[in-house]
Design an enzyme around this catalytic site. Structure first.
Site, mmCIF file in Angstrom:
data_model
loop_
_atom_site.group_PDB
_atom_site.id
_atom_site.type_symbol
_atom_site.label_atom_id
_atom_site.label_comp_id
_atom_site.label_asym_id
_atom_site.label_seq_id
_atom_site.Cartn_x
_atom_site.Cartn_y
_atom_site.Cartn_z
ATOM 1 N N GLN A 1 -54.045 29.421 -63.600
ATOM 2 C CA GLN A 1 -52.622 29.099 -63.656
ATOM 3 C C GLN A 1 -52.148 29.204 -65.104
ATOM 4 O O GLN A 1 -52.753 28.612 -65.996
ATOM 5 C CB GLN A 1 -52.432 27.681 -63.122
ATOM 6 C CG GLN A 1 -51.029 27.169 -63.141
ATOM 7 C CD GLN A 1 -51.009 25.671 -63.440
ATOM 8 O OE1 GLN A 1 -52.015 25.000 -63.335
ATOM 9 N NE2 GLN A 1 -49.866 25.170 -63.820
ATOM 10 N N SER B 1 -48.394 26.217 -69.000
ATOM 11 C CA SER B 1 -48.183 25.498 -70.270
ATOM 12 C C SER B 1 -48.189 26.439 -71.464
ATOM 13 O O SER B 1 -48.864 27.466 -71.458
ATOM 14 C CB SER B 1 -49.284 24.469 -70.487
ATOM 15 O OG SER B 1 -49.241 23.498 -69.491
ATOM 16 N N GLU C 1 -50.893 20.378 -57.935
ATOM 17 C CA GLU C 1 -51.742 20.044 -59.079
ATOM 18 C C GLU C 1 -52.037 18.554 -59.170
ATOM 19 O O GLU C 1 -53.160 18.140 -59.387
ATOM 20 C CB GLU C 1 -51.101 20.507 -60.393
ATOM 21 C CG GLU C 1 -51.924 20.088 -61.616
ATOM 22 C CD GLU C 1 -51.441 20.719 -62.912
ATOM 23 O OE1 GLU C 1 -50.244 20.968 -63.028
ATOM 24 O OE2 GLU C 1 -52.285 20.941 -63.783
ATOM 25 N N GLU D 1 -47.324 9.073 -69.353
ATOM 26 C CA GLU D 1 -45.892 8.797 -69.478
ATOM 27 C C GLU D 1 -45.089 9.509 -68.386
ATOM 28 O O GLU D 1 -44.192 8.925 -67.776
ATOM 29 C CB GLU D 1 -45.395 9.220 -70.864
ATOM 30 C CG GLU D 1 -45.943 8.374 -72.013
ATOM 31 C CD GLU D 1 -47.410 8.647 -72.335
ATOM 32 O OE1 GLU D 1 -47.924 9.705 -71.929
ATOM 33 O OE2 GLU D 1 -48.045 7.786 -72.979
#
Lengths: 411, 369
Positions: A131, A134, A249, A376
């Protein structure tokens, strides 16, 4: 309340266990499953052979429909199989990302020709997928990617850099999110492709992690030509396509397997001293140990609640969303407390007490808390999707991507 | 895998929840908070009419003959509503003590009245600063009880007390009617006046042993383990109520031009409360399974449920006040009722430190070397 299988589940478990007994070695108790090891050629070969065996016996894609080569089974069967497989020595899961995330995305957003060409080889283990989302500038905010694809007749030409790509160096194909239009807001200018990783201009370089391993890569794209026929979804619809992948994911990354837990810590605390007293008699240690126990057991029984829902054919509640955010921090804190109990000697890794297992866990946890959704981001997701709180204010909503970039470079 | 409550148990839960939403909103809790009432008598008798007080008591004594799981779902709803009723004292402690340790005659004498809500029961252990069985000064000899218990939760509303008395041969549980002439009571001011507490002085009050003479410490531990599971559900209910009260406020309150619920400082805090509650709930489910099946893992499971649920309720109730800001610190706002109740439930069976220690002791036993 009980932990028993239904008759159908018990039958499936027996079947799964029989397959594993016949084809794999039982793990010695206490040893960690063989995940995330160095993936050299030999390991990949073993993994491919194992995947082919699983497919032949109907355990490769348990929940997928029969029409695309799956078993047509239930989620609870998938879980039962995973429980059983965890007790055996099996090759690392190099197909998890492809089968868990990429192929489902291809099936959902690609053409029937795509499915006919790619599903079977992926299932059989002949082709491995990765994948490519990012980038150095876009992690949690993955829609902020810069890698650019420009149209050139029936092709697209791609330039840019991806990062944190698991297994890029041994993968055959990759799911690639790129920017095709910088003059609209950032989510709207994205398009999804898949790319042959052996294409000219694709270069994968391993990233050395804090933990010392190199499971991930950065991948550079220099004038890489991708035919338009390898586009998934419409031009500009890349974000919608990416969401399919990302939803899968979080399910995949959520479970940390083979980590040291409360029992290991108890063993350690019994055999170590703090200031001349057994560590297990130390009040502060007992207090922390109790807290770890409550968290570990809480996660275990939260999984059991999810399995119960699946076993009943219901949709599991949102409580499974707590798993990764709790386990990441727990791995880290347990590792650090264990080292405290071991004392200075635990600063040594290889020669250190316990062979450095707690130390490795402590190092690895720093990455686990980030991969596949940071602590977060996961808290945001709980707050927004479970508790119904508003999403964060987005200052980049009404701005084109090009303007955002201009602003950023001015600072 | 059947690690959840059954459809019937969920129906019972909803039935009790509906009753409490209608008859015991926080205005009723506040009424008891601000008055001399010991508890909301109409809520208590309503719960009795629903059969909620005797759900786990055998039918032979007027109960519903169901089990611990049914009691767990009721406890959760009592906690959610912060009902000003002696549920833990009377149902989870006194009634359960009679069921577990009572003689046939004692059960027949007291259980029907307890279940009907005609008499309230409580368990009295603490003597001012002392509550370990070996430290107790209250004596029980020749069927007479002498000593001072302070504080006794729901001690003013109760008509029946199970008193832990000390003694050379070990502690003993003594059953005593609080209407006896040898008993005097005085209300004491406490953190949670929605469940009034008392000092009870026994001067040769008529009493009889409950269970084994000298076996009081062991019985108390068993009783507390069982009550810890039920209490965890009550705490979870209260924690959820606190969390959603904070959530609702965060949606309607604006600061700096935005709903405060859109700030991560608030979102993450409330997400943490959710996480703690789910960890507690999962531990409590296992506790419930051990409780209802008589499983050998009960001491460990109960301690884990209690530790997790105490943490969840404490966190959710204090951060509910914090999320409310200044208004949350006013007497007129609702959050402090859960803040108070969270303390009462955290201390009534012994604090979290004690239970964390017990948890590790039980774990050491399970993982014996």
């Amino acid at each position: 309340m009980n932990f028993n299988d239904t008759p159908d589940e018990a039958k499936f478990r027996t079947e799964a266990r029989a397959f594993l007994e016949a084809n794999a070695k039982r793990r010695t108790p206490g040893s960690a499953p063989s995940r995330n090891v160095d993936r050299d050629d030999e390991v990949i070969k073993t993994a491919k052979a194992w995947q082919a065996k699983k497919l032949a016996s109907g355990f490769a894609a348990i929940t997928w429909p029969k029409e695309i080569g799956g078993r047509g089974g239930t989620p609870i069967q998938q879980i039962i199989y995973a429980q059983e497989e965890a007790q055996f020595v099996t090759p690392p899961g190099v197909f998890d990302i492809g089968l868990g995330m990429c192929i489902p995305t291809l099936v959902k957003h690609g053409s029937s020709e795509h499915a006919a060409r790619f599903v079977k080889p992926a299932l059989k283990g002949d082709e491995i997928w990765c994948q490519l989302f990012s980038e150095p500038v876009a992690g949690s905010d993955v829609a902020g990617i810069r890698t650019r694809a420009k149209r050139d007749g029936d092709n697209w030409v791609v330039n840019g850099q991806k990062v944190w790509t698991t297994g890029a160096h041994f993968c055959d194909f990759g799911l690639l999110l790129v920017r095709t239009d910088p003059d609209v807001s950032k989510h709207k200018g994205l398009t999804m492709f898949f790319v042959d990783m052996k294409s000219k201009g694709v270069e994968a370089r391993p990233i050395k992690q804090v933990s010392g391993g190199a499971e991930f890569n950065e991948v550079f794209f220099t004038d890489v030509v991708i035919p338009d026929s390898q586009r998934l979804g419409k031009v500009g619809d890349g974000w919608t396509v990416a969401l399919t992948t990302l939803m899968n994911e979080r399910l995949a990354v959520g479970i940390a397997t083979g980590i040291l837990g409360v029992d290991d810590f108890l063993t350690l605390a019994r055999s170590s001293d703090i200031d001349g007293e057994p560590a297990i008699r130390n009040g502060a240690i007992r207090d922390r140990l109790a807290q770890f126990f409550v968290e570990a057991e809480g996660l275990k029984y939260t999984r059991y609640r999810m399995w119960t829902a699946l076993s009943r054919g219901e949709t599991p509640g949102p409580q499974s969303s707590i798993n990764k955010v709790v386990s990441g921090r727990m791995m880290q804190d347990l590792g650090s407390l264990a080292m405290e109990v071991m004392g200075e000697a635990s600063l040594m890794t290889g020669e250190g007490p316990g062979g450095g297992a707690f130390q490795r866990q402590w190092l690895g946890a720093a990455g686990f808390r980030i991969a596949g959704g940071t602590d977060e981001i996961l808290r945001n997701i709980i707050a927004e999707r479970v508790l119904g709180l508003p999403s964060d204010v987005r200052v980049d909503k009404d701005t084109t991507f090009a303007e955002l970039e201009a602003k950023r470079s001015k600072r | 895998m059947e690690f959840d409550f059954s459809e019937d148990q969920k129906l019972l839960k909803e039935q009790v929840a509906r009753f409490l939403r209608e008859k015991s909103p926080l205005t009723v809790t506040r009424r008891v908070l601000e008055s001399a009432e010991t508890h909301a008598a109409e809520v208590w008798s309503g719960l009795a009419d629903l059969g909620a007080l005797g759900v786990a008591v055998p039918e032979a004594y007027g109960g519903m003959g169901l089990g611990a799981l049914e009691l767990c779902v009721i406890a959760e709803e009592v906690g959610r509503s912060c009902a000003p009723v002696p549920f833990q004292s009377s149902v989870c402690l006194a009634t359960d003590a009679l069921v577990q340790f009572g003689s046939e005659a004692q059960k027949a004498r007291w259980l029907p009245e307890l279940i009907a809500g005609k008499i309230i029961g409580t368990v009295a252990v603490a003597e001012a600063g002392k509550s370990s069985p070996s430290q107790l000064a209250t004596t029980f000899a020749a069927d007479k009880l002498t000593g001072t218990k302070l504080p006794v939760i729901d001690g003013e509303a109760a008509g029946l007390a199970i008193v832990l008395a000390g003694g050379a041969g070990g502690a003993t549980m003594a059953l005593v009617e609080l209407g006896d002439s040898g008993v005097t009571r005085r209300r004491v001011e406490t953190l949670d006046p929605t469940r009034k507490q008392a000092e009870i002085v026994f001067k040769g009050a008529a009493a009889e042993p409950l269970g084994e003479r000298g076996g009081g410490a062991r019985q108390l531990q068993t009783l507390h383990e069982r009550a810890a599971v039920l209490g965890a559900f009550e705490q979870i209910g209260g924690a959820e109520a606190s969390l959603y009260m904070a959530r609702d406020f965060a949606l309607e309150r604006y600061a700096f031009g935005r709903q405060i619920g859109s700030y991560q400082a608030i979102k993450h805090k409330l997400a943490d409360a959710y996480i703690k509650i789910e960890l507690a709930r999962s531990n409590a489910y296992y506790g419930a399974m051990m409780l209802s099946s008589g499983g050998a893992d009960l001491p460990l499971a109960a301690a884990a449920a209690r530790v997790a649920a105490t943490d969840a309720y404490e966190y959710a109730s204090k951060e509910n006040i914090q999320t409310h800001g200044g208004i949350g610190f006013t007497w007129a706002a609702d959050p402090h009722m859960h803040y108070r109740r969270s303390r009462l439930l955290a201390l009534s069976l012994g604090g979290a430190t004690l239970w964390r220690n017990r948890l590790v002791t039980a774990l050491e036993k399970r993982n014996a070397v």
